[in-house]
Write a protein that holds these residues in place. Structure first.
Motif, PDB file in Angstrom:
ATOM      1  N   HIS A   1      62.462   4.078  -8.869  1.00 20.26           N
ATOM      2  CA  HIS A   1      62.992   3.064  -7.812  1.00 20.26           C
ATOM      3  C   HIS A   1      62.734   3.587  -6.450  1.00 20.26           C
ATOM      4  O   HIS A   1      62.260   2.801  -5.514  1.00 20.26           O
TER       5      HIS A   1
ATOM      6  N   PHE B   1      59.930   1.874  -3.976  1.00 20.00           N
ATOM      7  CA  PHE B   1      60.279   1.442  -2.814  1.00 20.00           C
ATOM      8  C   PHE B   1      59.644   2.156  -1.474  1.00 20.00           C
ATOM      9  O   PHE B   1      59.141   1.492  -0.721  1.00 20.00           O
TER      10      PHE B   1
ATOM     11  N   ARG C   1      55.665   0.748  -1.382  1.00 20.80           N
ATOM     12  CA  ARG C   1      55.677  -0.996  -1.911  1.00 20.80           C
ATOM     13  C   ARG C   1      54.739  -1.671  -0.865  1.00 20.80           C
ATOM     14  O   ARG C   1      54.784  -1.209   0.213  1.00 20.80           O
TER      15      ARG C   1
ATOM     16  N   THR D   1      67.486  -1.270   1.543  1.00 17.90           N
ATOM     17  CA  THR D   1      67.564  -0.509   0.217  1.00 17.90           C
ATOM     18  C   THR D   1      68.346  -1.164  -0.724  1.00 17.90           C
ATOM     19  O   THR D   1      68.409  -1.081  -1.971  1.00 17.90           O
TER      20      THR D   1
ATOM     21  N   SER E   1      67.341  -2.136  -4.309  1.00 16.31           N
ATOM     22  CA  SER E   1      65.964  -1.502  -4.721  1.00 16.31           C
ATOM     23  C   SER E   1      66.334  -0.051  -4.999  1.00 16.31           C
ATOM     24  O   SER E   1      65.500   0.405  -6.007  1.00 16.31           O
TER      25      SER E   1
END
Ligand SMILES: [Zn+2]
Length: 933
Positions: A399, A403, A406, A433, A436
């Motif tokens: 993750h 993040f 992205r 955040t 995410s």
């Protein structure tokens, strides 16, 4: 997230402007991705209004959004649907700007657009506008939140739009099921209410009780649209300080809020939505469908609203999302019970529900209890194994990387909408955040969630084609359908609680979390693609790194061209569509872990070939190509069972006419009438059901023909892959596909005859609305323009932007023809069309058609009369849009891909040529535009 209801079906999205550059995170308070070069600044105005300003150097327009901490859960019981209706009414005039179209007109003039939606928890209003129009547009926008008109005459009109919106939703099986399950919630929780609203709940019934909708709107606005519960976001290329100044000028007029006048929104986290004491848990529902069978299982779990830093639910998703051997998905496929399933956690101020929806096979529909037995056997094993800390850590790392690297959203419009919504859920420092990142991995919370997924804590609902609605014991009043309801059998609940075996095991750790994140510098820049290879039937092109998208990601586009005339009847079209499904089916397990870790593929059937695209982190892309490409040519031994499953599912999908709305059926029918080689739904269905035409044998034969000696390949490599690696990838693909043609792929060989049929006279086609019980009619009026020149493209783009408002105003706002009203210019294969599309119950299609034509006739005069200044502003807005660099890798590659397929490099500069054409015309009258129209 919640099922969203949007007023914006008439809006079409546009391409984008944001972009990236590398920069360390952590400037100021707001945590952001490693690759995000934007500046963020959050402040709170004296009134209590939260304001987030974002500076994006690449932004070509100004984006703005207001999110209000009030959604469908705030609906008063005597005005169900009021939050949603307020969303419709807010944009329709204010005391300072009473003209109902002032806002839309101002935006349209500067190439802007706006939209809004209502969710359970929030209402979000958002728009974007050319920088020259920002000051004025924001001032009009601000007044919607300060003193909206809510004029009685507009209320009486717009209530019909909402009523039409609900009628549009009524046949939808998913909306029915979602509403049915929620309607059983605790009466003390607002979750049980009807959320869309219609003429009855908003007007007729309240009026009978002596209540006024207009007064209710004003009261709702005063109570909920108060400064401390509103969040403004502005995104532009200006400095964050300048944007905050801009916000001050219009939004300082927002009345100041105190804790008394604007208390924090109410939460219901201590009010259980479902429990055995309430008698609404352990229930079993059945509703009917004309489409595919489904099984819904829904579990109330601990409220996660304030636990976003733990993000414990993503561990569940990695458990349920694991499609490899030993997983639930593999078992359900092997037992032929369910093709696939989806899962989500809906978290609101009312609590959190985890829902899993199984898409059943015929066998699964006949034995849904067995599906649940497999499901609980898997969950029981995962729970017994305990939380795997290494998997939890992999999930956290993945993750973080997803993040940090992205891609940017495609437009300022999308950026502001996401940020504003997030401000209603997270404090400003976590606005990027939240939802995410797994900031605080917490295995005991994960454990708690797993403990809640037990048969004694659920409701089950079956969507069944076999259910006879005419004999249904219960009736749902808002969505108007019959259903049955009974307690779950205690013996079954007991059996599921003990379910085990089937060779199931807990999921493995994540094997492909990206580690190689360095970037290449090679790029063709603005010059367009460069040839990698043109020989042996392969036409390969390379772009390298997109100048403004420096990410460790890449895209590989492939098109396999069939030899001419291998496809003729509907059965060939069905077999091609089935091939796409078979390939996806046999590759699902082998490619699943790569997809989880951020590199995936799509495979689509086109009428003259297949398109295969790979996208994501480039590190493992070659591994994925090596898995996928051979299966496209030959799906192997697994093809036999996959083919039969795919065929059955294809038949179910086509027969499920309620999955589309009537206007989508109209568009589909138009396509089959006007495009060469296209077939009607009925023809496809007939072919798919006929084993003499669609069989495994015919499929294998056709596969052999498609990949014969004349097969050719076009390819485009873009992103973080250099020339040599790109050449190797294309060679690997060509080898795997068995491309053997001796000739060079000349562009002229690729250009096919015009696909869209040109009728010799006006053509009118009618078909009955196939959706049973749907009162809507859809009317589509189309004018064909033929193949456009560069100048035509410019004129028709201007016209498309221009006609949106007049058509919407005339047919939806004035005539109230329905919720779905589009007026637009559309590319249709190689030609251009001007279209008006209306769906509603108010007038018959003949009347709608006449009104649509009348509106288009008036358009001629509007174009003729357009003042020079307005034309110049519109040209400027279009120029801005055409000169935007693509924000996403797919757009970067996409702007050249069609041209590679159509005609080669002559067209690579099409956008630049359009800009030049615009500039050449600057200063002239609307005569050229009128002539084109
Ligand atoms: Zn709506």
């Amino acid at each position: 997230s919640a099922l969203r209801q949007s007023t914006g079906l008439h809006q079409r999205s546009r391409s984008s402007a944001a972009s990236l550059g590398l920069q360390r995170p952590g400037d100021g308070l707001i945590r952001k991705p490693t690759s995000d070069p934007r500046q963020y600044k959050h402040t709170t105005f004296a009134s209590g209004l939260g304001v987030l300003a974002v500076q994006d150097a690449e932004a070509k327009t100004t984006g703005f959004a207001m999110a209000v901490e009030a959604g469908m859960l705030e609906d008063p019981p005597d005005f169900q649907g009021l939050a949603h209706f307020a969303e419709h009414m807010v944009f329709l005039g204010s005391e300072k700007y009473p003209n109902t179209s002032a806002f839309s007109d101002e935006l349209a003039l500067h190439g802007g657009q706006h939209n809004a939606y209502t969710s359970s928890d929030s209402t979000v209003y958002y728009g974007q506008v050319g920088n020259d129009g920002a000051e004025k547009a924001l001032d009009i926008f601000a007044q919607f939140f300060i003193s909206p008109s809510f004029a009685e005459s507009m209320v009486d009109k717009e209530i019909n739009a909402v009523d039409s919106e609900h009628k549009k939703n009524q046949p939808n099986v998913h909306r029915r099921m979602y509403h049915l399950l929620r309607s059983r919630a605790n009466p003390a929780s607002p979750a049980h209410q009807f959320t869309t609203g219609d003429l009855d709940t908003l007007k007729r019934q309240p009026e009978k009780d002596g209540k006024s909708l207009v007064e209710a709107l004003h009261a709702f606005h005063k109570q909920n649209y108060c400064a401390k519960r509103m969040h403004l976001v502005i995104v532009s290329s200006a400095s964050t300080d300048a944007s905050i100044e801009l916000a001050h000028r219009s939004f300082d007029a927002v009345p100041a809020a105190t804790d008394e006048t604007c208390p924090p929104r109410r939460e219901y986290l201590d009010t259980p939505m479902y429990s055995h004491e309430l008698g609404n848990l352990g229930r079993h529902f059945v509703i009917g469908t004309k489409g595919s069978p489904e099984l819904w299982v829904t579990f109330p779990v601990r409220p996660l609203r304030h636990r976003y830093k733990e993000l414990a639910e993503v561990y569940l998703w990695s458990v349920l999302g694991h499609y490899g051997a030993g997983g639930l998905k593999a078992l359900l496929l092997q037992q032929d019970l369910s093709q696939t399933y989806t899962y989500e956690a809906e978290t609101t101020v009312a609590g959190t529900m985890v829902t899993v929806v199984f898409h059943l096979t015929e066998k699964g529909a006949a034995d849904p209890d067995r599906v649940l037995e497999c499901f609980f056997a898997y969950i029981n094993i995962v729970r017994a194994d305990g939380v795997n800390d290494r998997l939890l850590d992999d999930v956290r790392r993945l993750h973080q990387i997803l993040f940090d690297y992205r891609e940017q959203q495609a437009s300022e419009l999308a950026v502001v909408q996401t940020l504003a919504q997030a401000l209603t859920e997270y404090p400003p420092e976590d606005v990027l955040t939240g939802g995410s990142l797994v900031d605080r991995p917490n295995d005991s919370l994960v454990r708690e969630l797993l403990d809640a997924l037990v048969p004694s804590n659920m409701n089950v609902a079956l969507v069944s084609p076999a259910f006879d609605e005419s004999k249904a014991p219960h009736h749902e009043r808002y969505y108007n359908f019959g259903f049955s309801e009974a307690p779950l059998s205690a013996a079954l609940v007991d059996r599921w609680a003990k379910a085990s075996g089937f060779g199931l095991r807990a999921p493995p750790e994540l094997a492909f979390v990206p580690r190689k994140l360095d970037l290449i510098e090679d790029s063709t820049g603005d010059a367009g693609p460069e040839v990698l290879v043109q020989a042996g039937g392969v036409d390969g092109w390379w772009l390298g790194m997109a100048p403004n998208i420096p990410l460790p990601k890449a895209s590989l586009q492939l098109k396999v061209h069939f030899p001419a005339a291998v496809r003729s009847g509907a059965e060939d079209a069905v077999l091609a569509a089935l091939h796409a499904r078979v390939v996806q089916r046999v590759l699902e397990q082998p490619t699943d872990m790569l997809a989880t870790c951020g590199v995936s593929y799509t495979f689509a059937d086109l009428s003259d070939g297949f398109e295969l695209s790979f996208a994501g982190f480039d590190e493992h892309m070659a591994d994925l190509v090596a898995l996928v490409v051979p299966a496209v040519r030959d799906p192997g031994a697994d093809a036999s069972w996959a083919f039969e499953q795919a065929r059955r599912q294809y038949v179910l999908d086509l027969a499920d006419v309620a999955r589309l709305e009537s206007h989508q059926h109209a568009l589909e029918a138009f396509e089959s009438l006007t495009v060469r080689g296209a077939h009607s739904r009925a023809a496809l269905l007939a072919a798919a059901r006929d084993p003499g035409r669609v069989s495994l044998r015919a499929y294998r034969q056709l596969l052999a023909t498609w990949f014969s000696k004349d097969t050719r390949l076009s390819a485009l490599v873009a992103g973080n892959i250099g020339r040599e690696r790109g050449r190797a990838l294309v060679a690997e693909a060509a080898k795997g596909l068995g491309v053997r043609s001796q000739g060079v792929v000349a562009p002229t060989n690729l250009a096919s005859a015009p696909r869209v049929v040109r009728p010799s006279q006006t053509l009118e086609a009618r078909l009955p609305n196939p959706i049973p019980g749907d009162p809507n009619s859809a009317t589509l009026v189309v004018y064909q323009f033929g193949v456009p020149s560069i100048a035509d493209r410019v004129h028709l783009s201007l016209l498309g932007e221009f006609m949106d408002r007049p058509v919407f105003e005339a047919l939806r706002t004035e005539r109230q023809l329905g919720y779905v009203v589009f007026g637009y210019v559309s590319r249709h294969h190689s030609i251009v069309e001007v279209r008006v599309l209306v769906q509603g119950v108010r007038e018959a299609p003949d009347t709608v058609e006449a009104l649509a034509e009348e509106t288009l006739r008036k358009l001629t005069k509007l174009v003729d009369d357009m003042p020079a200044e307005e034309l110049a502003t519109r040209r400027h807005a279009l120029r801005t849009e055409l000169s935007k660099p693509p924000a996403r890798l797919a757009d970067f590659a996409g702007q050249y891909w069609n041209q590679i397929l159509e005609g080669g490099e002559n067209c690579f500069r099409r956008r630049a040529m359009q800009v030049a054409a615009l500039d050449a015309e600057n200063g002239t009258s609307s005569r050229l535009l009128a002539a084109a129209w």
